[in-house]
Design a protein around this motif. Structure first.
Motif, PDB file in Angstrom:
ATOM      1  N   PHE A 110       0.828  -1.213   0.000  1.00 26.64           N
ATOM      2  CA  PHE A 110       0.000   0.000   0.000  1.00 26.64           C
ATOM      3  C   PHE A 110       0.864   1.264   0.000  1.00 26.64           C
ATOM      4  N   PHE A 111       2.026   1.188  -0.622  1.00 27.48           N
ATOM      5  CA  PHE A 111       2.953   2.308  -0.701  1.00 27.48           C
ATOM      6  C   PHE A 111       2.289   3.493  -1.410  1.00 27.48           C
ATOM      7  N   LEU A 112       2.409   4.664  -0.820  1.00 28.47           N
ATOM      8  CA  LEU A 112       1.838   5.910  -1.343  1.00 28.47           C
ATOM      9  C   LEU A 112       0.318   5.916  -1.398  1.00 28.47           C
ATOM     10  N   CYS A 113      -0.320   5.123  -0.591  1.00 26.27           N
ATOM     11  CA  CYS A 113      -1.785   5.174  -0.451  1.00 26.27           C
ATOM     12  C   CYS A 113      -2.077   6.149   0.684  1.00 26.27           C
ATOM     13  N   THR A 114      -1.886   7.428   0.417  1.00 27.87           N
ATOM     14  CA  THR A 114      -1.884   8.451   1.461  1.00 27.87           C
ATOM     15  C   THR A 114      -3.250   8.759   2.050  1.00 27.87           C
ATOM     16  N   SER A 115      -4.331   8.270   1.440  1.00 26.80           N
ATOM     17  CA  SER A 115      -5.669   8.504   1.981  1.00 26.80           C
ATOM     18  C   SER A 115      -6.202   7.304   2.747  1.00 26.80           C
ATOM     19  N   LEU A 116      -5.419   6.242   2.791  1.00 25.19           N
ATOM     20  CA  LEU A 116      -5.877   4.984   3.377  1.00 25.19           C
ATOM     21  C   LEU A 116      -6.089   5.114   4.875  1.00 25.19           C
ATOM     22  N   GLY A 117      -7.236   4.634   5.331  1.00 21.81           N
ATOM     23  CA  GLY A 117      -7.547   4.619   6.757  1.00 21.81           C
ATOM     24  C   GLY A 117      -7.223   3.252   7.332  1.00 21.81           C
ATOM     25  N   GLU A 118      -8.072   2.776   8.184  1.00 23.03           N
ATOM     26  CA  GLU A 118      -7.850   1.505   8.861  1.00 23.03           C
ATOM     27  C   GLU A 118      -7.933   0.326   7.897  1.00 23.03           C
ATOM     28  N   VAL A 119      -7.019  -0.610   8.071  1.00 26.94           N
ATOM     29  CA  VAL A 119      -7.059  -1.886   7.357  1.00 26.94           C
ATOM     30  C   VAL A 119      -7.026  -2.971   8.418  1.00 26.94           C
ATOM     31  N   ILE A 120      -8.015  -3.840   8.404  1.00 21.73           N
ATOM     32  CA  ILE A 120      -8.044  -4.943   9.369  1.00 21.73           C
ATOM     33  C   ILE A 120      -7.487  -6.176   8.684  1.00 21.73           C
ATOM     34  N   VAL A 121      -6.399  -6.698   9.233  1.00 20.33           N
ATOM     35  CA  VAL A 121      -5.728  -7.863   8.665  1.00 20.33           C
ATOM     36  C   VAL A 121      -6.384  -9.113   9.248  1.00 20.33           C
ATOM     37  N   PRO A 122      -6.900  -9.992   8.375  1.00 23.82           N
ATOM     38  CA  PRO A 122      -7.583 -11.190   8.873  1.00 23.82           C
ATOM     39  C   PRO A 122      -6.631 -12.126   9.644  1.00 23.82           C
ATOM     40  N   ALA A 123      -7.203 -12.943  10.487  1.00 21.26           N
ATOM     41  CA  ALA A 123      -6.422 -13.882  11.303  1.00 21.26           C
ATOM     42  C   ALA A 123      -5.671 -14.896  10.464  1.00 21.26           C
ATOM     43  N   THR A 124      -6.075 -15.092   9.221  1.00 21.99           N
ATOM     44  CA  THR A 124      -5.437 -16.090   8.362  1.00 21.99           C
ATOM     45  C   THR A 124      -4.115 -15.616   7.769  1.00 21.99           C
ATOM     46  N   VAL A 125      -3.811 -14.304   7.874  1.00 28.83           N
ATOM     47  CA  VAL A 125      -2.559 -13.783   7.320  1.00 28.83           C
ATOM     48  C   VAL A 125      -1.390 -14.298   8.143  1.00 28.83           C
ATOM     49  N   GLU A 126      -0.460 -14.942   7.455  1.00 34.00           N
ATOM     50  CA  GLU A 126       0.714 -15.519   8.100  1.00 34.00           C
ATOM     51  C   GLU A 126       1.967 -14.711   7.833  1.00 34.00           C
ATOM     52  N   GLN A 127       1.950 -13.889   6.788  1.00 38.36           N
ATOM     53  CA  GLN A 127       3.154 -13.163   6.424  1.00 38.36           C
ATOM     54  C   GLN A 127       2.802 -11.789   5.868  1.00 38.36           C
ATOM     55  N   ILE A 128       3.520 -10.776   6.350  1.00 38.69           N
ATOM     56  CA  ILE A 128       3.423  -9.435   5.813  1.00 38.69           C
ATOM     57  C   ILE A 128       4.833  -9.032   5.430  1.00 38.69           C
ATOM     58  N   GLY A 129       5.005  -8.610   4.177  1.00 41.69           N
ATOM     59  CA  GLY A 129       6.323  -8.198   3.709  1.00 41.69           C
ATOM     60  C   GLY A 129       6.782  -6.936   4.401  1.00 41.69           C
ATOM     61  N   PRO A 130       8.082  -6.651   4.271  1.00 42.86           N
ATOM     62  CA  PRO A 130       8.616  -5.439   4.890  1.00 42.86           C
ATOM     63  C   PRO A 130       7.868  -4.209   4.415  1.00 42.86           C
ATOM     64  N   GLN A 131       7.645  -3.310   5.337  1.00 40.17           N
ATOM     65  CA  GLN A 131       7.046  -2.011   5.077  1.00 40.17           C
ATOM     66  C   GLN A 131       5.798  -2.086   4.198  1.00 40.17           C
ATOM     67  N   PRO A 132       4.702  -2.657   4.684  1.00 38.68           N
ATOM     68  CA  PRO A 132       3.479  -2.649   3.882  1.00 38.68           C
ATOM     69  C   PRO A 132       3.155  -1.225   3.419  1.00 38.68           C
ATOM     70  N   LEU A 133       3.622  -0.259   4.205  1.00 37.30           N
ATOM     71  CA  LEU A 133       3.643   1.159   3.802  1.00 37.30           C
ATOM     72  C   LEU A 133       5.075   1.630   3.956  1.00 37.30           C
ATOM     73  N   ASN A 134       5.507   2.528   3.112  1.00 40.51           N
ATOM     74  CA  ASN A 134       6.809   3.137   3.288  1.00 40.51           C
ATOM     75  C   ASN A 134       6.745   3.998   4.539  1.00 40.51           C
ATOM     76  N   ARG A 135       7.791   4.003   5.347  1.00 40.66           N
ATOM     77  CA  ARG A 135       7.774   4.741   6.605  1.00 40.66           C
ATOM     78  C   ARG A 135       7.490   6.226   6.415  1.00 40.66           C
ATOM     79  N   ARG A 136       8.038   6.833   5.380  1.00 39.16           N
ATOM     80  CA  ARG A 136       7.765   8.259   5.152  1.00 39.16           C
ATOM     81  C   ARG A 136       6.275   8.477   4.916  1.00 39.16           C
ATOM     82  N   THR A 137       5.653   7.581   4.175  1.00 39.45           N
ATOM     83  CA  THR A 137       4.222   7.693   3.921  1.00 39.45           C
ATOM     84  C   THR A 137       3.451   7.542   5.227  1.00 39.45           C
TER      85      THR A 137
END
Length: 185
Positions: A110-137
């Motif tokens: 979700f890099f540069l998704c600057t209007s994005l609000g809450e995202v609820i990650v389901p319990a089935t997610v086992e892996q999230i890659g580094p920086q789902p958002l860029n830290r500056r964003t």
């Protein structure tokens, strides 16, 4: 065209239009679809459960990065993997509905998704890659429209510490998800 991905060898590239969205996708040997690209001008998009009868199981890298008008996205019920940078640059994206059954979210999905609000990650997610958002964003968004990455209460593998740093709980201990820190979490 043959593309190798974790979900198997893709045997062909196809295109179709569903509800005004133009999809380019690959079908693996088991008949599952991976969306390679989407072109759409809609504000709200429900990604179809299937493309031409093939269940959508994956969204490839940068698949939706040209969809600059998207505001709301609903992921299909059979989606298992979201690739790196999948929604990069969707500046107007405010809500993403992730499905139960989703297993992984790629790096900077979700890099540069600057209007994005809450995202609820389901319990089935086992892996999230580094920086789902860029830290500056993430810092920018925390000032104007706070982004909150929350996990389903049943998800015991992924969590934020008190400082907003994301960790994954593994059998061999805790693992810091590289560079993933959100202010205000």
């Amino acid at each position: 065209m043959v593309t190798l991905l974790a979900m198997g060898d893709f045997v062909e590239e196809l295109q179709c239009v569903v509800d005004g969205a133009h999809y380019t996708y690959h079908v693996d040997i088991e008949g599952n679809a991976c969306i390679a690209r989407c072109r759409c001008s809609a504000e709200c998009l429900r990604i179809p459960d299937a493309l031409m009868g093939c269940p959508v199981e994956a969204i490839d890298e940068r698949a939706f990065c040209t969809c600059s008008k998207l505001r709301d996205i609903v992921c299909p019920c059979g989606l298992k993997n979201i690739g790196a940078h999948a929604f990069e640059g969707c500046l107007r994206l405010q809500t993403v509905s992730l499905n139960t059954g989703l297993r992984s979210i790629g790096e900077e999905a979700f890099f540069l998704c600057t209007s994005l609000g809450e995202v609820i990650v389901p319990a089935t997610v086992e892996q999230i890659g580094p920086q789902p958002l860029n830290r500056r964003t993430a810092r920018t968004m925390s000032r104007t429209n706070p982004f909150e990455l929350r996990f389903h209460p049943d998800n015991e593998r992924l969590f934020f510490d008190a400082d907003g740093v994301l960790y994954e709980r593994r059998d061999d201990g805790l693992v810091l998800i590289d560079g993933c820190r959100f202010e205000g979490t």
